[in-house]
Enzyme design. Sequence first.
Site, PDB file in Angstrom:
ATOM      1  N   GLN A  74       1.137  -1.298   0.034  1.00 23.85           N
ATOM      2  CA  GLN A  74       0.170  -0.268   0.292  1.00 23.85           C
ATOM      3  C   GLN A  74       1.168   1.695  -0.149  1.00 23.85           C
ATOM      4  O   GLN A  74       0.314   2.332   0.411  1.00 23.85           O
ATOM      5  CB  GLN A  74      -0.545   0.268   1.135  1.00 23.85           C
ATOM      6  N   HIS A  94      -2.283   1.463  -3.764  1.00 23.60           N
ATOM      7  CA  HIS A  94      -2.122   2.972  -4.201  1.00 23.60           C
ATOM      8  C   HIS A  94      -1.201   3.732  -5.384  1.00 23.60           C
ATOM      9  O   HIS A  94      -1.915   5.368  -5.027  1.00 23.60           O
ATOM     10  CB  HIS A  94      -2.258   3.650  -2.690  1.00 23.60           C
ATOM     11  N   CYS A 102       1.845   5.304 -19.632  1.00 25.13           N
ATOM     12  CA  CYS A 102       1.279   6.340 -21.678  1.00 25.13           C
ATOM     13  C   CYS A 102       0.109   5.836 -21.537  1.00 25.13           C
ATOM     14  O   CYS A 102      -0.119   4.889 -21.032  1.00 25.13           O
ATOM     15  CB  CYS A 102       2.467   5.685 -22.445  1.00 25.13           C
ATOM     16  N   CYS A 105       0.381   3.532 -24.606  1.00 28.00           N
ATOM     17  CA  CYS A 105       0.646   2.152 -25.385  1.00 28.00           C
ATOM     18  C   CYS A 105       0.954   0.627 -23.545  1.00 28.00           C
ATOM     19  O   CYS A 105       0.808   0.036 -23.762  1.00 28.00           O
ATOM     20  CB  CYS A 105       2.142   1.826 -25.199  1.00 28.00           C
TER      21      CYS A 105
END
Length: 111
Positions: A74, A94, A102, A105
């Site tokens: 986390q 998180h 990106c 892609c």
Amino acid sequence: GTKAERIGAGERESVVCKSSEKKSPDQKRKRGDEGPRSASSAAAPSFEAVRPTLTHRAITALASRGIVRYCITQNVDGLHRRSGLPRPKHAVLHGCVFTEKCEGCGREYFR
């Protein structure tokens, strides 16, 4: 031996102290070293300054030996990845402040 399928990771392995003598605000108050102090006033190291702990490296070693197959964390500090744990071997619940993805892609970039 027994193999763990998954290991959960939380804030305890990411606690970073700059020296072995560093005291928490609660320890200082209990000992009477200084007056009351709020948690928000305690100086915290920047994300850029922190380094993987022995626990981060141990999780990476266990994963590389096949004892732990997957780590679920986390934490947002990227220390599991900095310790050498391959990205396909862990989930970051998180997100990570050092990872960008990106939109075209889907590739992740770790800064």
